[in-house]
Design a protein around this motif. Structure first.
Motif, PDB file in Angstrom:
ATOM      1  N   GLY A  12       0.821  -1.209   0.000  1.00  0.00           N
ATOM      2  CA  GLY A  12       0.000   0.000   0.000  1.00  0.00           C
ATOM      3  C   GLY A  12       0.853   1.256   0.000  1.00  0.00           C
ATOM      4  N   GLN A  13       1.951   1.224   0.764  1.00  0.00           N
ATOM      5  CA  GLN A  13       2.866   2.368   0.776  1.00  0.00           C
ATOM      6  C   GLN A  13       3.548   2.538  -0.580  1.00  0.00           C
ATOM      7  OE1 GLN A  13       3.134   4.679   3.116  1.00  0.00           O
ATOM      8  NE2 GLN A  13       1.496   3.573   4.137  1.00  0.00           N
ATOM      9  N   TYR A  14       3.891   1.418  -1.213  1.00  0.00           N
ATOM     10  CA  TYR A  14       4.476   1.460  -2.555  1.00  0.00           C
ATOM     11  C   TYR A  14       3.500   2.115  -3.532  1.00  0.00           C
ATOM     12  CZ  TYR A  14       5.929  -0.274  -7.141  1.00  0.00           C
ATOM     13  OH  TYR A  14       6.272  -0.370  -8.459  1.00  0.00           O
ATOM     14  N   PHE A  15       2.239   1.705  -3.463  1.00  0.00           N
ATOM     15  CA  PHE A  15       1.228   2.287  -4.347  1.00  0.00           C
ATOM     16  C   PHE A  15       1.080   3.783  -4.084  1.00  0.00           C
ATOM     17  CE2 PHE A  15      -1.100  -2.034  -4.574  1.00  0.00           C
ATOM     18  CZ  PHE A  15      -0.283  -2.441  -5.617  1.00  0.00           C
ATOM     19  N   ARG A  16       1.106   4.142  -2.832  1.00  0.00           N
ATOM     20  CA  ARG A  16       0.955   5.553  -2.473  1.00  0.00           C
ATOM     21  C   ARG A  16       2.150   6.370  -2.962  1.00  0.00           C
ATOM     22  NH1 ARG A  16       0.145   7.885   3.629  1.00  0.00           N
ATOM     23  NH2 ARG A  16      -0.329   9.996   2.999  1.00  0.00           N
ATOM     24  N   ALA A  17       3.349   5.844  -2.744  1.00  0.00           N
ATOM     25  CA  ALA A  17       4.559   6.559  -3.148  1.00  0.00           C
ATOM     26  C   ALA A  17       4.647   6.713  -4.666  1.00  0.00           C
ATOM     27  CB  ALA A  17       5.799   5.828  -2.635  1.00  0.00           C
ATOM     28  N   ASN A  18       4.098   5.751  -5.382  1.00  0.00           N
ATOM     29  CA  ASN A  18       4.148   5.789  -6.845  1.00  0.00           C
ATOM     30  C   ASN A  18       2.851   6.297  -7.467  1.00  0.00           C
ATOM     31  OD1 ASN A  18       6.836   4.562  -7.659  1.00  0.00           O
ATOM     32  ND2 ASN A  18       6.095   3.131  -6.123  1.00  0.00           N
ATOM     33  N   ASP A  19       1.962   6.800  -6.623  1.00  0.00           N
ATOM     34  CA  ASP A  19       0.693   7.369  -7.082  1.00  0.00           C
ATOM     35  C   ASP A  19      -0.036   6.412  -8.034  1.00  0.00           C
ATOM     36  OD1 ASP A  19      -1.206   9.367  -6.944  1.00  0.00           O
ATOM     37  OD2 ASP A  19      -0.405  10.455  -8.665  1.00  0.00           O
ATOM     38  N   THR A  20      -0.143   5.158  -7.599  1.00  0.00           N
ATOM     39  CA  THR A  20      -0.758   4.117  -8.421  1.00  0.00           C
ATOM     40  C   THR A  20      -2.272   4.251  -8.405  1.00  0.00           C
ATOM     41  OG1 THR A  20       1.071   2.634  -7.894  1.00  0.00           O
ATOM     42  CG2 THR A  20      -0.922   1.625  -8.775  1.00  0.00           C
ATOM     43  N   LYS A  21      -2.849   4.288  -9.570  1.00  0.00           N
ATOM     44  CA  LYS A  21      -4.305   4.370  -9.682  1.00  0.00           C
ATOM     45  C   LYS A  21      -4.919   3.026  -9.317  1.00  0.00           C
ATOM     46  CE  LYS A  21      -4.115   7.915 -13.152  1.00  0.00           C
ATOM     47  NZ  LYS A  21      -4.133   8.254 -14.530  1.00  0.00           N
ATOM     48  N   GLU A  22      -6.138   3.082  -8.824  1.00  0.00           N
ATOM     49  CA  GLU A  22      -6.829   1.880  -8.347  1.00  0.00           C
ATOM     50  C   GLU A  22      -6.879   0.787  -9.413  1.00  0.00           C
ATOM     51  OE1 GLU A  22      -8.307  -0.398  -5.474  1.00  0.00           O
ATOM     52  OE2 GLU A  22      -7.789   1.688  -5.128  1.00  0.00           O
ATOM     53  N   GLU A  23      -7.135   1.164 -10.649  1.00  0.00           N
ATOM     54  CA  GLU A  23      -7.277   0.159 -11.706  1.00  0.00           C
ATOM     55  C   GLU A  23      -5.953  -0.524 -12.074  1.00  0.00           C
ATOM     56  OE1 GLU A  23      -7.145   4.249 -13.697  1.00  0.00           O
ATOM     57  OE2 GLU A  23      -8.276   3.361 -12.060  1.00  0.00           O
ATOM     58  N   LEU A  24      -4.831   0.014 -11.601  1.00  0.00           N
ATOM     59  CA  LEU A  24      -3.530  -0.592 -11.897  1.00  0.00           C
ATOM     60  C   LEU A  24      -2.980  -1.435 -10.745  1.00  0.00           C
ATOM     61  CD1 LEU A  24      -1.766   2.393 -13.686  1.00  0.00           C
ATOM     62  CD2 LEU A  24      -2.851   0.394 -14.715  1.00  0.00           C
ATOM     63  N   LYS A  25      -3.613  -1.378  -9.598  1.00  0.00           N
ATOM     64  CA  LYS A  25      -3.089  -2.082  -8.427  1.00  0.00           C
ATOM     65  C   LYS A  25      -3.013  -3.591  -8.636  1.00  0.00           C
ATOM     66  CE  LYS A  25      -4.245   1.265  -4.863  1.00  0.00           C
ATOM     67  NZ  LYS A  25      -4.995   1.496  -3.625  1.00  0.00           N
ATOM     68  N   ALA A  26      -4.030  -4.183  -9.234  1.00  0.00           N
ATOM     69  CA  ALA A  26      -4.024  -5.634  -9.459  1.00  0.00           C
ATOM     70  C   ALA A  26      -2.865  -6.017 -10.374  1.00  0.00           C
ATOM     71  CB  ALA A  26      -5.355  -6.094 -10.044  1.00  0.00           C
ATOM     72  N   SER A  27      -2.656  -5.255 -11.432  1.00  0.00           N
ATOM     73  CA  SER A  27      -1.550  -5.540 -12.360  1.00  0.00           C
ATOM     74  C   SER A  27      -0.203  -5.437 -11.662  1.00  0.00           C
ATOM     75  CB  SER A  27      -1.577  -4.568 -13.540  1.00  0.00           C
ATOM     76  OG  SER A  27      -2.734  -4.747 -14.293  1.00  0.00           O
ATOM     77  N   ARG A  28      -0.041  -4.400 -10.863  1.00  0.00           N
ATOM     78  CA  ARG A  28       1.232  -4.235 -10.148  1.00  0.00           C
ATOM     79  C   ARG A  28       1.452  -5.372  -9.163  1.00  0.00           C
ATOM     80  NH1 ARG A  28       2.480   1.723 -10.043  1.00  0.00           N
ATOM     81  NH2 ARG A  28       2.931   2.022 -12.246  1.00  0.00           N
ATOM     82  N   LEU A  29       0.406  -5.741  -8.449  1.00  0.00           N
ATOM     83  CA  LEU A  29       0.523  -6.849  -7.500  1.00  0.00           C
ATOM     84  C   LEU A  29       0.964  -8.117  -8.221  1.00  0.00           C
ATOM     85  CD1 LEU A  29       0.108  -8.256  -4.746  1.00  0.00           C
ATOM     86  CD2 LEU A  29      -2.290  -8.547  -5.389  1.00  0.00           C
ATOM     87  N   LEU A  30       0.335  -8.409  -9.342  1.00  0.00           N
ATOM     88  CA  LEU A  30       0.652  -9.637 -10.074  1.00  0.00           C
ATOM     89  C   LEU A  30       2.075  -9.638 -10.629  1.00  0.00           C
ATOM     90  CD1 LEU A  30      -2.759 -10.162 -11.867  1.00  0.00           C
ATOM     91  CD2 LEU A  30      -1.808 -11.525  -9.988  1.00  0.00           C
ATOM     92  N   LEU A  51      -6.105 -11.354 -13.703  1.00  0.00           N
ATOM     93  CA  LEU A  51      -6.326  -9.934 -13.955  1.00  0.00           C
ATOM     94  C   LEU A  51      -7.809  -9.570 -14.015  1.00  0.00           C
ATOM     95  CD1 LEU A  51      -4.649  -7.479 -14.112  1.00  0.00           C
ATOM     96  CD2 LEU A  51      -4.452  -7.765 -16.567  1.00  0.00           C
ATOM     97  N   GLU A  52      -8.671 -10.578 -14.084  1.00  0.00           N
ATOM     98  CA  GLU A  52     -10.110 -10.317 -14.061  1.00  0.00           C
ATOM     99  C   GLU A  52     -10.612 -10.086 -12.633  1.00  0.00           C
ATOM    100  OE1 GLU A  52     -12.335 -13.238 -16.332  1.00  0.00           O
ATOM    101  OE2 GLU A  52     -10.674 -13.425 -17.738  1.00  0.00           O
ATOM    102  N   LYS A  53      -9.742 -10.291 -11.666  1.00  0.00           N
ATOM    103  CA  LYS A  53     -10.085 -10.069 -10.257  1.00  0.00           C
ATOM    104  C   LYS A  53      -9.625  -8.675  -9.844  1.00  0.00           C
ATOM    105  CE  LYS A  53     -11.346 -14.379  -9.326  1.00  0.00           C
ATOM    106  NZ  LYS A  53     -12.645 -14.752  -8.841  1.00  0.00           N
ATOM    107  N   SER A  54     -10.277  -8.127  -8.842  1.00  0.00           N
ATOM    108  CA  SER A  54      -9.857  -6.826  -8.316  1.00  0.00           C
ATOM    109  C   SER A  54      -8.636  -7.008  -7.413  1.00  0.00           C
ATOM    110  CB  SER A  54     -10.995  -6.193  -7.507  1.00  0.00           C
ATOM    111  OG  SER A  54     -11.185  -6.906  -6.296  1.00  0.00           O
ATOM    112  N   TYR A  55      -8.006  -5.911  -7.106  1.00  0.00           N
ATOM    113  CA  TYR A  55      -6.857  -5.934  -6.197  1.00  0.00           C
ATOM    114  C   TYR A  55      -7.249  -6.557  -4.858  1.00  0.00           C
ATOM    115  CZ  TYR A  55      -3.442  -4.182  -2.858  1.00  0.00           C
ATOM    116  OH  TYR A  55      -2.524  -4.084  -1.839  1.00  0.00           O
TER     117      TYR A  55
END
Length: 120
Positions: A12-30, A51-55
């Motif tokens: 979550g901190q990584y997403f925040r620091a990189n200003d990751t949009k909600e729709e990209l979180k699942a892709s980044r996690l994977l 990728l059809e699943k939400s974060y």
């Protein structure tokens, strides 16, 4: 082994620091999980693709697959039987007790009880 919830917090901190949009979180996690973990997630999601699943759904799948089922009673026994070793300073012992209390989600109750017994 790192706690899964701690990993999720750091992610979550990584997403925040990189200003990751909600729709990209699942892709980044994977892309950040180990290849073996990805295979397990893919198998769990089959016949759909991960990728059809939400974060949040992916996090739930990973936590469900990798978290150990713990007996609440066993964890309480560990908590109530914890003793300070002679070679461990008080702050180290207190950190261990806090960790055990957090696992049991009784930290607030522990802190209220401990305030009258030790200087916390």
């Amino acid at each position: 082994m790192i706690e899964l919830y701690t990993y999720q917090e750091r992610l979550g901190q990584y997403f925040r620091a990189n200003d990751t949009k909600e729709e990209l979180k699942a892709s980044r996690l994977l892309t950040l999980i180990e290849p073996e973990t990805y295979v397990l997630v893919r198998n769990y999601c089959f016949p759909k693709k991960p990728l059809e699943k939400s974060y949040e759904q992916l996090c739930d799948i990973i936590i469900e697959q990798f978290s150990q089922q713990q007996s609440v009673w066993r964890e309480r026994i560990k908590f109530y039987e914890v003793k300070q070793e002679s070679n461990v300073c008080f702050s180290g012992f207190y950190a261990r007790v806090k960790s055990l209390a957090r696992k049991l989600r009784i930290w607030r109750a522990f802190r209220r009880n401990a305030e009258g017994q030790v200087n916390v």
